[in-house]
Scaffold this motif. Structure first.
Motif, PDB file in Angstrom:
ATOM      1  N   LYS A  79     -16.376 -51.104   1.425  1.00  0.00           N
ATOM      2  CA  LYS A  79     -16.502 -49.693   1.444  1.00  0.00           C
ATOM      3  C   LYS A  79     -15.945 -48.994   0.218  1.00  0.00           C
ATOM      4  CE  LYS A  79     -18.955 -49.344   4.384  1.00  0.00           C
ATOM      5  NZ  LYS A  79     -20.273 -48.556   4.596  1.00  0.00           N
ATOM      6  N   HIS A  80     -15.006 -49.683  -0.301  1.00  0.00           N
ATOM      7  CA  HIS A  80     -14.422 -49.184  -1.682  1.00  0.00           C
ATOM      8  C   HIS A  80     -13.527 -47.958  -1.551  1.00  0.00           C
ATOM      9  CE1 HIS A  80     -16.614 -52.515  -3.469  1.00  0.00           C
ATOM     10  NE2 HIS A  80     -17.912 -51.865  -3.060  1.00  0.00           N
ATOM     11  N   HIS A  81     -13.051 -47.822  -0.424  1.00  0.00           N
ATOM     12  CA  HIS A  81     -12.216 -46.552  -0.153  1.00  0.00           C
ATOM     13  C   HIS A  81     -10.859 -46.904   0.336  1.00  0.00           C
ATOM     14  CE1 HIS A  81     -15.617 -43.708  -1.006  1.00  0.00           C
ATOM     15  NE2 HIS A  81     -16.376 -44.598  -0.295  1.00  0.00           N
ATOM     16  N   ALA A  82      -9.999 -45.866  -0.038  1.00  0.00           N
ATOM     17  CA  ALA A  82      -8.613 -46.212   0.409  1.00  0.00           C
ATOM     18  C   ALA A  82      -8.539 -46.117   1.912  1.00  0.00           C
ATOM     19  CB  ALA A  82      -7.760 -45.395  -0.242  1.00  0.00           C
ATOM     20  N   ALA A  83      -9.362 -45.348   2.500  1.00  0.00           N
ATOM     21  CA  ALA A  83      -9.356 -45.034   3.710  1.00  0.00           C
ATOM     22  C   ALA A  83      -9.397 -46.284   4.722  1.00  0.00           C
ATOM     23  CB  ALA A  83     -10.353 -44.065   4.384  1.00  0.00           C
ATOM     24  N   GLN A  84     -10.091 -47.409   4.307  1.00  0.00           N
ATOM     25  CA  GLN A  84     -10.139 -48.550   5.030  1.00  0.00           C
ATOM     26  C   GLN A  84      -8.922 -49.272   4.961  1.00  0.00           C
ATOM     27  OE1 GLN A  84     -13.373 -48.929   6.724  1.00  0.00           O
ATOM     28  NE2 GLN A  84     -13.991 -50.931   5.620  1.00  0.00           N
ATOM     29  N   LEU A  85      -8.083 -49.215   3.973  1.00  0.00           N
ATOM     30  CA  LEU A  85      -6.873 -49.983   4.129  1.00  0.00           C
ATOM     31  C   LEU A  85      -5.778 -49.161   4.718  1.00  0.00           C
ATOM     32  CD1 LEU A  85      -7.108 -50.906   0.165  1.00  0.00           C
ATOM     33  CD2 LEU A  85      -7.024 -52.352   2.227  1.00  0.00           C
ATOM     34  N   LEU A  86      -5.863 -47.880   4.579  1.00  0.00           N
ATOM     35  CA  LEU A  86      -4.856 -46.947   5.274  1.00  0.00           C
ATOM     36  C   LEU A  86      -5.128 -47.077   6.911  1.00  0.00           C
ATOM     37  CD1 LEU A  86      -4.741 -43.983   2.781  1.00  0.00           C
ATOM     38  CD2 LEU A  86      -3.358 -45.508   2.959  1.00  0.00           C
ATOM     39  N   ARG A  87      -6.217 -47.055   7.490  1.00  0.00           N
ATOM     40  CA  ARG A  87      -6.459 -47.085   8.568  1.00  0.00           C
ATOM     41  C   ARG A  87      -6.084 -48.535   9.383  1.00  0.00           C
ATOM     42  NH1 ARG A  87      -9.791 -44.010  11.958  1.00  0.00           N
ATOM     43  NH2 ARG A  87      -8.451 -42.457  10.898  1.00  0.00           N
ATOM     44  N   ALA A  88      -6.303 -49.525   8.236  1.00  0.00           N
ATOM     45  CA  ALA A  88      -5.553 -50.750   8.869  1.00  0.00           C
ATOM     46  C   ALA A  88      -4.368 -50.818   9.103  1.00  0.00           C
ATOM     47  CB  ALA A  88      -6.105 -51.680   7.844  1.00  0.00           C
ATOM     48  N   VAL A  89      -3.462 -50.009   8.268  1.00  0.00           N
ATOM     49  CA  VAL A  89      -2.304 -50.155   8.238  1.00  0.00           C
ATOM     50  C   VAL A  89      -1.833 -49.155   9.817  1.00  0.00           C
ATOM     51  CG1 VAL A  89      -0.060 -48.842   7.603  1.00  0.00           C
ATOM     52  CG2 VAL A  89      -1.352 -50.115   6.039  1.00  0.00           C
ATOM     53  N   GLU A  90      -2.725 -48.106   9.735  1.00  0.00           N
ATOM     54  CA  GLU A  90      -2.699 -47.401  11.133  1.00  0.00           C
ATOM     55  C   GLU A  90      -2.784 -48.235  12.591  1.00  0.00           C
ATOM     56  OE1 GLU A  90      -5.247 -44.056  11.048  1.00  0.00           O
ATOM     57  OE2 GLU A  90      -3.823 -43.079   9.141  1.00  0.00           O
ATOM     58  N   LEU A  91      -3.780 -48.929  12.430  1.00  0.00           N
ATOM     59  CA  LEU A  91      -4.087 -49.635  13.638  1.00  0.00           C
ATOM     60  C   LEU A  91      -3.586 -51.194  13.611  1.00  0.00           C
ATOM     61  CD1 LEU A  91      -8.128 -49.460  13.284  1.00  0.00           C
ATOM     62  CD2 LEU A  91      -6.354 -48.227  15.006  1.00  0.00           C
ATOM     63  N   GLY A  92      -2.541 -51.423  12.638  1.00  0.00           N
ATOM     64  CA  GLY A  92      -1.774 -52.634  12.676  1.00  0.00           C
ATOM     65  C   GLY A  92      -2.946 -53.994  12.406  1.00  0.00           C
TER      66      GLY A  92
END
Length: 155
Positions: A79-92
């Motif tokens: 996706k090349h968007h930071a949201a993917q990584l930030l959401r990964a942190v949120e979801l563990g």
């Protein structure tokens, strides 16, 4: 005049997408408004996220990883968007951020998209800023959020 308007529209769109990308609730809210998420977006059942700025070995890493697994793995990538990584942190969800020197990544991305640039695509500085925005959003999450505890607990 038309070229100037086209450049303004492309530049504004790029900046808006980059802004939304650093805010997962906004990013995924907008994606959900435009239709269902595709299989490459992180979901609650995602097992791993691999993301990076374009031209940072995303394909080699994602498909190399998948090819070496004894079973099917639910992987969010490309996706090349930071949201993917930030959401990964949120979801563990475990995540891998692919990092390349900003200038090299931006120039490689621009070289790949030479035809688009000729028709009014983004310039080198804007591409580098996009890379830096993605990286800084992720690092800010690590420094200021509870991501540090989650990541260090996995180490």
């Amino acid at each position: 005049m038309k070229l100037a308007i086209d450049n303004f529209v492309l530049s504004t769109r790029y900046r808006a997408v980059t802004f939304a990308s650093t805010r997962p609730a906004l990013y995924y809210g907008l994606r959900d408004m435009t239709g269902p998420r595709d299989a490459l977006c992180i979901q609650p059942d995602t097992e791993l996220v691999i993301e990076g700025y374009p031209r940072s070995a995303n394909s080699t890493t994602a498909y190399g990883f998948l090819d070496r697994q004894p079973r099917t793995v639910k992987l969010a990538h490309h996706k090349h968007h930071a949201a993917q990584l930030l959401r990964a942190v949120e979801l563990g969800v475990p995540a891998v951020m692919l990092i390349r020197r900003p200038k090299e990544a931006a120039l490689s991305n621009l070289a790949l998209r030479e035809e688009a640039r000729r028709r009014g695509g983004r310039e080198q500085r804007q591409a580098q800023l996009g890379y830096i925005n993605v990286l800084s959003a992720w690092l800010a999450s690590l420094i200021h959020g509870d991501a540090v505890g989650r990541l260090s607990a996995r180490a």
